[in-house]
Motif scaffolding. Structure first.
Motif, short mmCIF file in Angstrom:
data_model
loop_
_atom_site.label_atom_id
_atom_site.label_comp_id
_atom_site.label_asym_id
_atom_site.label_seq_id
_atom_site.Cartn_x
_atom_site.Cartn_y
_atom_site.Cartn_z
N LEU A 136 -5.99 0.83 8.43
CA LEU A 136 -4.77 0.68 9.23
C LEU A 136 -4.76 1.64 10.42
O LEU A 136 -4.23 2.75 10.34
CB LEU A 136 -3.55 0.92 8.34
CG LEU A 136 -2.16 0.77 8.95
CD1 LEU A 136 -1.93 -0.68 9.39
CD2 LEU A 136 -1.10 1.19 7.94
N PRO A 137 -5.35 1.23 11.55
CA PRO A 137 -5.27 2.07 12.76
C PRO A 137 -3.88 1.95 13.38
O PRO A 137 -3.33 0.86 13.48
CB PRO A 137 -6.35 1.47 13.67
CG PRO A 137 -6.46 0.04 13.24
CD PRO A 137 -6.14 0.01 11.76
N ILE A 138 -3.31 3.08 13.81
CA ILE A 138 -1.93 3.10 14.30
C ILE A 138 -1.84 3.90 15.59
O ILE A 138 -2.36 5.02 15.67
CB ILE A 138 -0.98 3.75 13.26
CG1 ILE A 138 -1.16 3.14 11.88
CG2 ILE A 138 0.48 3.64 13.72
CD1 ILE A 138 -0.52 3.97 10.77
N TYR A 139 -1.16 3.35 16.58
CA TYR A 139 -0.86 4.11 17.79
C TYR A 139 0.52 3.71 18.31
O TYR A 139 0.74 2.56 18.71
CB TYR A 139 -1.91 3.87 18.88
CG TYR A 139 -1.59 4.62 20.15
CD1 TYR A 139 -1.57 6.01 20.18
CD2 TYR A 139 -1.28 3.93 21.33
CE1 TYR A 139 -1.26 6.70 21.35
CE2 TYR A 139 -0.96 4.61 22.49
CZ TYR A 139 -0.95 6.00 22.49
OH TYR A 139 -0.62 6.68 23.63
N ASN A 140 1.47 4.62 18.25
CA ASN A 140 2.83 4.42 18.77
C ASN A 140 3.45 3.11 18.26
O ASN A 140 3.80 2.23 19.04
CB ASN A 140 2.83 4.45 20.30
CG ASN A 140 2.63 5.85 20.86
OD1 ASN A 140 2.65 6.83 20.12
ND2 ASN A 140 2.44 5.95 22.17
N ALA A 177 7.24 0.84 9.68
CA ALA A 177 7.82 0.88 8.34
C ALA A 177 7.80 -0.50 7.69
O ALA A 177 7.44 -0.63 6.51
CB ALA A 177 9.24 1.43 8.40
N ALA A 178 8.16 -1.52 8.45
CA ALA A 178 8.14 -2.89 7.90
C ALA A 178 6.73 -3.29 7.52
O ALA A 178 6.50 -3.93 6.47
CB ALA A 178 8.72 -3.87 8.92
N CYS A 179 5.75 -2.92 8.35
CA CYS A 179 4.35 -3.22 8.06
C CYS A 179 3.90 -2.52 6.78
O CYS A 179 3.31 -3.14 5.89
CB CYS A 179 3.48 -2.82 9.23
SG CYS A 179 1.70 -2.96 8.94
N LEU A 180 4.16 -1.22 6.69
CA LEU A 180 3.74 -0.46 5.51
C LEU A 180 4.40 -0.97 4.23
O LEU A 180 3.75 -1.05 3.18
CB LEU A 180 4.06 1.02 5.71
CG LEU A 180 2.98 1.87 6.37
CD1 LEU A 180 3.50 3.27 6.62
CD2 LEU A 180 1.71 1.91 5.51
N ILE A 237 -8.94 -5.10 7.86
CA ILE A 237 -8.26 -4.42 8.95
C ILE A 237 -6.85 -4.97 9.06
O ILE A 237 -6.63 -6.19 8.99
CB ILE A 237 -9.02 -4.61 10.27
CG1 ILE A 237 -10.45 -4.09 10.14
CG2 ILE A 237 -8.29 -3.93 11.42
CD1 ILE A 237 -11.38 -4.53 11.26
N GLN A 238 -5.88 -4.07 9.23
CA GLN A 238 -4.48 -4.47 9.35
C GLN A 238 -3.88 -3.82 10.60
O GLN A 238 -3.91 -2.60 10.74
CB GLN A 238 -3.68 -4.03 8.12
CG GLN A 238 -2.18 -4.20 8.23
CD GLN A 238 -1.75 -5.66 8.15
OE1 GLN A 238 -2.16 -6.39 7.23
NE2 GLN A 238 -0.92 -6.08 9.08
N ASP A 239 -3.35 -4.63 11.52
CA ASP A 239 -2.60 -4.06 12.63
C ASP A 239 -1.28 -3.51 12.11
O ASP A 239 -0.71 -4.04 11.16
CB ASP A 239 -2.32 -5.13 13.69
CG ASP A 239 -3.57 -5.49 14.50
OD1 ASP A 239 -4.54 -4.70 14.48
OD2 ASP A 239 -3.56 -6.55 15.15
N ALA A 240 -0.78 -2.46 12.77
CA ALA A 240 0.41 -1.75 12.28
C ALA A 240 1.70 -2.36 12.78
O ALA A 240 2.62 -1.65 13.21
CB ALA A 240 0.33 -0.28 12.67
N ASP A 241 1.79 -3.69 12.72
CA ASP A 241 3.01 -4.39 13.09
C ASP A 241 3.21 -5.55 12.13
O ASP A 241 2.60 -5.57 11.05
CB ASP A 241 2.95 -4.87 14.55
CG ASP A 241 1.71 -5.72 14.84
OD1 ASP A 241 1.25 -6.46 13.94
OD2 ASP A 241 1.19 -5.64 15.96
N THR A 242 4.04 -6.51 12.49
CA THR A 242 4.35 -7.61 11.55
C THR A 242 3.79 -8.95 12.01
O THR A 242 4.28 -9.99 11.59
CB THR A 242 5.87 -7.72 11.35
OG1 THR A 242 6.52 -7.89 12.64
CG2 THR A 242 6.42 -6.45 10.70
#
Length: 219
Positions: A7-11, A17-20, A83-88
């Motif tokens: 889970l790569p995350i940037y801003n 939170a919804a993604c996690l 791989i998971q983007d950090a959004d929905t």
């Protein structure tokens, strides 16, 4: 079969939170979250979670999506990774369906194929162009090469020796898998495109096209 989520995350304070919550409610055995030097509330949001499956790593400099994936891969354990983007945009409830062809011995790698017609026209055409070019140059038969959901064994993903910094990492993964003649199966997945994508379509599109040529012919 243990699945590790990279889970790569940037801003991503708006949707993180919804993604996690969705990822931790899935079949994932491990989640490696890499905060790529975010300057918003991303670190504070990550600090609220105490699930033992979640490991958080923070970069002291921004290294791009590819850099975040490489860091997460160094800490991954288990059998398979995704791989998971950090959004929905993507739905972690699809993880189980993506693992099925591997568990049944029908595939070595599984890609989650989106309905690209949901994208804006320029995004749809760009994705289609890159997928067609990949199929022509690499002998693949994919409908959605740029998908984030790529299920690969951790051992094989490490063997690819990824080098890309940005979004072109999707091309690098696919080209290197194709050169190894790895069988890829596609499974339809849910997809809700976000209106404010960080990807800059023309700049990142040209970078991806260059990566296709580079990893297919020059390395």
């Amino acid at each position: 079969m243990r699945l590790c989520v990279l889970l790569p995350i940037y801003n991503e304070e708006r949707e993180l939170a919804a993604c996690l919550d969705r990822v931790l409610a899935s079949v994932a055995s491990e989640v490696i979250a890499v905060d790529d030097c975010s300057t918003d509330a991303t670190p504070q949001i990550l600090a609220r979670y105490h699930d033992p499956r979640l490991k958080v790593i923070r970069h002291d400099q921004n290294r791009g999506k590819g850099g975040g994936i490489r860091t997460a891969l160094q800490h991954a354990t288990g059998d398979m990774c995704i791989i998971q983007d950090a959004d929905t945009e993507y739905d972690p409830r699809d993880y189980g369906r993506l693992l099925e062809p591997i568990a049944q011995g029908r595939a070595q790698v599984v890609y989650g194929a989106r309905d690209l017609r949901k994208q804006p026209l320029i995004g749809y055409l760009g994705n289609k162009f890159l997928t067609v070019m990949t199929n022509l140059l690499c002998g693949t038969r994919l409908s959605d090469m740029e998908t984030c959901y790529k299920v690969v064994s951790i051992a094989l993903m490490r063997e690819l020796n990824l080098r890309s910094r940005g979004f072109e990492v999707e091309l690098e993964i696919t080209v290197k898998l194709a050169k190894r003649r790895v069988k890829i199966v596609e499974v339809p997945i849910a997809y809700t495109p976000r209106p404010d994508k960080k990807l800059r379509r023309f700049r990142d599109g040209f970078r991806s096209l260059f990566a296709l040529i580079k990893y297919r012919f020059l390395e």
